[in-house]
Enzyme design. Structure first.
Site, PDB file in Angstrom:
ATOM      1  N   CYS A   1       0.696  -7.703  25.499  1.00 13.06           N
ATOM      2  CA  CYS A   1       1.262  -9.047  25.436  1.00 13.06           C
ATOM      3  C   CYS A   1       0.202 -10.076  25.100  1.00 13.06           C
ATOM      4  CB  CYS A   1       1.864  -9.413  26.784  1.00 13.06           C
ATOM      5  SG  CYS A   1       3.066  -8.234  27.364  1.00 13.06           S
TER       6      CYS A   1
ATOM      7  N   ARG B   1      -2.244  -7.370  18.566  1.00 13.54           N
ATOM      8  CA  ARG B   1      -2.275  -6.732  19.878  1.00 13.54           C
ATOM      9  C   ARG B   1      -1.069  -5.817  20.085  1.00 13.54           C
ATOM     10  NH1 ARG B   1      -5.407 -10.167  23.754  1.00 13.54           N
ATOM     11  NH2 ARG B   1      -4.117  -9.331  25.390  1.00 13.54           N
TER      12      ARG B   1
ATOM     13  N   TRP C   1       5.051  -6.969  24.979  1.00 16.77           N
ATOM     14  CA  TRP C   1       5.045  -5.509  24.791  1.00 16.77           C
ATOM     15  C   TRP C   1       5.646  -4.955  26.060  1.00 16.77           C
ATOM     16  CZ3 TRP C   1       2.113  -1.140  26.672  1.00 16.77           C
ATOM     17  CH2 TRP C   1       2.130  -0.029  25.822  1.00 16.77           C
TER      18      TRP C   1
ATOM     19  N   ASN D   1       1.321 -12.028  31.411  1.00 18.70           N
ATOM     20  CA  ASN D   1       0.811 -10.688  31.066  1.00 18.70           C
ATOM     21  C   ASN D   1       0.442 -10.007  32.367  1.00 18.70           C
ATOM     22  OD1 ASN D   1       0.967 -11.392  28.436  1.00 18.70           O
ATOM     23  ND2 ASN D   1      -1.240 -11.447  28.049  1.00 18.70           N
ATOM     24  N   GLY D   2       0.698  -8.703  32.444  1.00 22.29           N
ATOM     25  CA  GLY D   2       0.364  -7.976  33.672  1.00 22.29           C
ATOM     26  C   GLY D   2       1.623  -7.465  34.335  1.00 22.29           C
TER      27      GLY D   2
ATOM     28  N   GLU E   1     -11.695  12.857  17.752  1.00 18.32           N
ATOM     29  CA  GLU E   1     -11.467  11.531  17.182  1.00 18.32           C
ATOM     30  C   GLU E   1     -10.745  11.629  15.828  1.00 18.32           C
ATOM     31  OE1 GLU E   1     -11.389   8.748  18.332  1.00 18.32           O
ATOM     32  OE2 GLU E   1     -11.628   7.293  16.726  1.00 18.32           O
TER      33      GLU E   1
ATOM     34  N   LYS F   1      -7.225   9.786  15.162  1.00 17.81           N
ATOM     35  CA  LYS F   1      -7.077   8.797  14.081  1.00 17.81           C
ATOM     36  C   LYS F   1      -5.876   9.168  13.214  1.00 17.81           C
ATOM     37  CE  LYS F   1      -8.756   5.979  14.932  1.00 17.81           C
ATOM     38  NZ  LYS F   1      -9.579   5.758  16.053  1.00 17.81           N
TER      39      LYS F   1
ATOM     40  N   GLU G   1      -2.360   8.899  15.173  1.00 13.44           N
ATOM     41  CA  GLU G   1      -1.885   7.586  15.626  1.00 13.44           C
ATOM     42  C   GLU G   1      -1.420   6.693  14.478  1.00 13.44           C
ATOM     43  OE1 GLU G   1      -4.744   5.054  17.642  1.00 13.44           O
ATOM     44  OE2 GLU G   1      -6.372   5.820  16.422  1.00 13.44           O
TER      45      GLU G   1
ATOM     46  N   HIS H   1      -7.805  32.220  21.710  1.00 14.94           N
ATOM     47  CA  HIS H   1      -7.242  32.406  23.046  1.00 14.94           C
ATOM     48  C   HIS H   1      -5.816  31.865  23.132  1.00 14.94           C
ATOM     49  CE1 HIS H   1     -11.038  33.905  24.486  1.00 14.94           C
ATOM     50  NE2 HIS H   1     -11.646  32.888  23.893  1.00 14.94           N
TER      51      HIS H   1
ATOM     52  N   LYS I   1      -3.238  -2.825  20.991  1.00  8.03           N
ATOM     53  CA  LYS I   1      -4.693  -2.853  20.837  1.00  8.03           C
ATOM     54  C   LYS I   1      -5.406  -2.842  22.181  1.00  8.03           C
ATOM     55  CE  LYS I   1      -8.533  -3.132  18.579  1.00  8.03           C
ATOM     56  NZ  LYS I   1      -8.987  -1.852  17.992  1.00  8.03           N
TER      57      LYS I   1
HETATM   58  C1  F6R Z   1      -7.502   4.598  19.239  1.00  3.85           C
HETATM   59  C2  F6R Z   1      -7.816   3.511  20.145  1.00  3.85           C
HETATM   60  C3  F6R Z   1      -7.599   3.721  21.597  1.00  3.85           C
HETATM   61  C4  F6R Z   1      -8.669   2.979  22.426  1.00  3.85           C
HETATM   62  C5  F6R Z   1      -8.314   3.061  23.916  1.00  3.85           C
HETATM   63  C6  F6R Z   1      -9.381   2.400  24.763  1.00  3.85           C
HETATM   64  O1  F6R Z   1      -7.777   4.255  17.914  1.00  3.85           O
HETATM   65  O2  F6R Z   1      -8.220   2.452  19.740  1.00  3.85           O
HETATM   66  O3  F6R Z   1      -7.557   5.074  21.925  1.00  3.85           O
HETATM   67  O4  F6R Z   1      -9.919   3.557  22.169  1.00  3.85           O
HETATM   68  O5  F6R Z   1      -7.084   2.457  24.144  1.00  3.85           O
HETATM   69  O6  F6R Z   1      -9.503   1.049  24.455  1.00  3.85           O
HETATM   70  P1  F6R Z   1     -10.796   0.241  24.836  1.00  3.85           P
HETATM   71  O7  F6R Z   1     -11.943   0.820  24.090  1.00  3.85           O
HETATM   72  O8  F6R Z   1     -10.492  -1.168  24.427  1.00  3.85           O
HETATM   73  O9  F6R Z   1     -10.979   0.377  26.324  1.00  3.85           O
END
Ligand code: F6R
Length: 611
Positions: free
Chosen positions: A2, A27, A75, A101-102, A483, A487, A490, A506, A606
């Site tokens: 949010c 976000r 959100w 927010n929260g 990673e 990537k 997602e 396995h 985000k």
């Molecule tokens: C994936 C991504 C997320 C963040 C995770 C932690 O591309 O961005 O997996 O890495 O939500 O977020 P931060 O680093 O902000 O704590």
């Protein structure tokens, strides 16, 4: 997650709110709304969907005249995304509006009490309770400031709150606990926002609210109080991010812009920390004695930041010759961790606001551990609660999928390993100089890879139709494959998994059939032969292999594999720093080929400030 924006001043509030919310779109959100006070009347518009819908509905804000207002992008956490559950929430009297927010943890209990007093609720949200509680207390005491105080005493949980009341069209209230909120000091008025990006067009003079603080904003100033209602003087920060830095800068997507920014970001993160060939951390408060006395080392983070931690485990163990535990923050916090005084917990977070990471930090701190965080957002909650903070200086990261933050986090962890290892006496001169030189050369090597992005685009076109992809690798290649796989899944919505190559036999190898795409990482040169035998193993089951390897091994790999992506060679411990770039580009171009919403993938946010 949010987003919140609020304004009080001499200009019309609605256009400022809509513009601020637009800058917070990255976000992630499912609905949005604004409430504006004008002529002692409160007007509210909120709607499910993109901000454009709200903008159109309000005729770009013209339908809501007034110089005081709050806005929100939601959100969903409590109640599905729809017009009713969207913020702002308005009290029964229609005079009080709230954005939040929260999560209000005791909202059910409060809601039941209010229902018994005759209040009716329209939404399924926890936030509506705040609006109704304010209404109730205001009715009881006739003083809105006191009503806000009573409400804050009654609610439990996490909140960043923006509040307006039609009876006070010249002031806005803001309160914070465990959710980010900042204050902006402008020429024609003052602001609140959950994120600095919303404000930089209007002011660069900001202050971060702390937990338990309440702010009262008017056109002429901002008064801030602590939990005991004592006035607080806040430190002002000047934001020097350029507006351009928060926009796409000519690229089709923020993600591509941020991938391309990585050489600059790595340079920014490391150059000032290497002086005359020596690693210097002037931002670290730990003395050499404290570093030598470190007991256990934990790395705690979520998502991609956790993946940096997995790379970090391999490298720190190698450089420090001691065990390093890497933990998912969401697991760490409930695991009754064996951590205490003398131990070091390295917390990694781009946003500095991830709730699980924050909770893990607090758990470790409560048990006496020292907290060293690696964070991108200056002044964020995690940064402020840590004993030491190393900022990544990557600049604002707007695309939901992290790229430059991942790379800079890893660079700092590598530098930290070299620095600690030198002090602990576990890194020899040769490794020290090779690592430092290697880190200094990374930006140029990354640029070489970025220049070949069309080659990667072509490979992506050949891979974009697959619906299941396996990433495999050993050791650091395994850490990196985690990673690469995240990537890809997602942003392209392709099902993908990362496996330690040796583990395939396995069980998972039964999923490999004719045409299954396997992305084999063979960058960690000490294990090249092992990687090669795993490639042969999956090919024998019909897999279509795309191999990522170093230039020197490209010819050998090409004898076996039709699709080979070679990249420059560096120190084995630094190879993931280069390897991640083609994996990010591959994911980006595959998502592009599939027509996905790359910067805002579905269901993702985000900054994840809920559990
Ligand atoms: C994936 C991504 C997320 C963040 C995770 C932690 O591309 O961005 O997996 O890495 O939500 O977020 P931060 O680093 O902000 O704590």
């Amino acid at each position: 997650m949010c987003g919140i924006v609020g304004f009080v001043g001499s200009e019309q509030a609605a256009p400022i709110l809509l513009d601020g919310l637009r800058r917070l779109e990255y976000r992630g959100y499912d609905s949005s709304g604004i409430a504006v006070c004008g002529d002692c009347e409160l007007r509210v518009k909120k709607v499910r969907g993109r901000l454009d819908v709200l903008s159109e509905l309000t005729h770009q804000g013209a339908d809501l005249p007034g110089t005081l207002g709050i806005g929100h992008t939601r959100w969903a956490t409590h109640g599905e995304p729809n017009d009713v559950n969207a913020h702002p929430h308005v009290s029964s009297s229609g005079r009080i509006a709230v954005v939040h927010n929260g999560i209000i943890e005791n909202y059910m209990e409060l809601k039941n009490q209010l229902i018994q007093k005759g209040y009716t609720f329209r939404s399924e949200t926890d936030t509506e309770v705040v609006a109704q509680l304010l209404d109730y207390y205001y009715d009881q005491c006739g003083d809105f400031f006191e009503a806000v105080m009573c409400m804050l005493n009654a609610v439990d949980g996490a909140y960043a709150l923006g509040i307006v009341c039609a009876d006070y069209p010249d002031r806005m209230y803001a309160a914070r606990k465990d959710a980010p909120l900042l204050l902006g000091y402008g020429e024609g008025g003052n602001y609140i926002a959950s994120d600095v990006t919303a404000l930089i067009r209007y002011t660069r003079d900001i202050a971060y609210m702390d937990d338990g603080e309440l702010a009262i904003l008017s056109a002429g100033g901002i008064r801030i109080y602590d939990r005991q209602m004592r006035p607080v003087e806040k430190e002002h920060h000047h934001v020097d991010w350029e507006i351009d830095a928060a926009e796409k800068g000519g690229y089709a997507h923020f993600m591509l812009k941020e991938i391309m920014e990585q050489p600059r970001a790595i340079r920014d993160a490391t150059a000032a920390r290497i002086q005359n060939g020596r690693v210097v951390f002037s931002d670290l408060n730990m003395t050499p004695e404290q570093i030598r006395a470190i007991g256990k080392i934990y790395i705690v983070a979520c998502g991609s930041s956790y993946h940096v931690g997995v790379v970090g485990k391999y490298n720190l163990e190698r450089m420090l010759r001691r065990n390093v535990e890497v933990c998912l923050a969401s697991e760490f916090r409930y695991s009754d961790p064996i951590v205490g005084e003398g131990d070091l917990v390295i917390v990694i977070s781009q946003s500095g606001e991830t709730l699980d990471t924050m909770a893990a930090l607090r758990e470790a701190k409560k048990r006496g551990a020292r907290i060293l965080s690696i964070v991108n957002v200056v002044g964020s909650s995690i940064a402020r609660e840590s004993d030491d903070v190393l900022y990544t200086w990557a600049g604002p990261e707007i695309a939901v999928a992290t790229t430059k933050a991942y790379s800079t986090q890893m660079a700092l962890l590598n530098l930290l390993g070299v620095y600690f290892g030198d002090i602990m006496g576990t890194v020899d001169y040769e490794t020290y100089t090779d690592m430092v030189r290697g880190i200094q050369a990374l930006p140029e090597q990354m640029e070489e890879i970025l220049l070949r992005r069309e080659e990667i685009h072509t490979l992506a076109q050949e891979c974009a139709h697959h619906e299941d992809v396996f990433f495999i690798g050993r050791n650091l290649d395994y850490a990196l494959s985690l990673e690469g796989s995240l990537k890809l899944k997602e942003i392209s919505y392709i099902h993908s998994e990362a496996y330690a190559s040796g583990e395939l036999k396995h069980g998972t190898i039964s999923l490999i059939e004719d045409g299954t795409l396997v992305i084999a990482l063979s960058l960690y040169d000490p294990l090249f032969d092992k990687a090669m035998s795993n490639v042969v193993e999956v090919q024998a089951r019909g897999a279509r292999v795309l191999a990522l390897t170093i230039d020197r091994r490209a010819a050998a790999m090409a004898e076996r594999v039709p699709m080979v992506l070679p990249i420059p060679e560096t120190e084995p411990m630094l190879q993931p720093q280069l390897g991640v770039v083609p994996l990010q580009l591959l994911a980006y171009y595959i998502a592009l080929e599939r027509g996905c919403d790359i910067d805002k993938p579905r269901n993702l946010a985000k900054s994840v400030t809920v559990e």
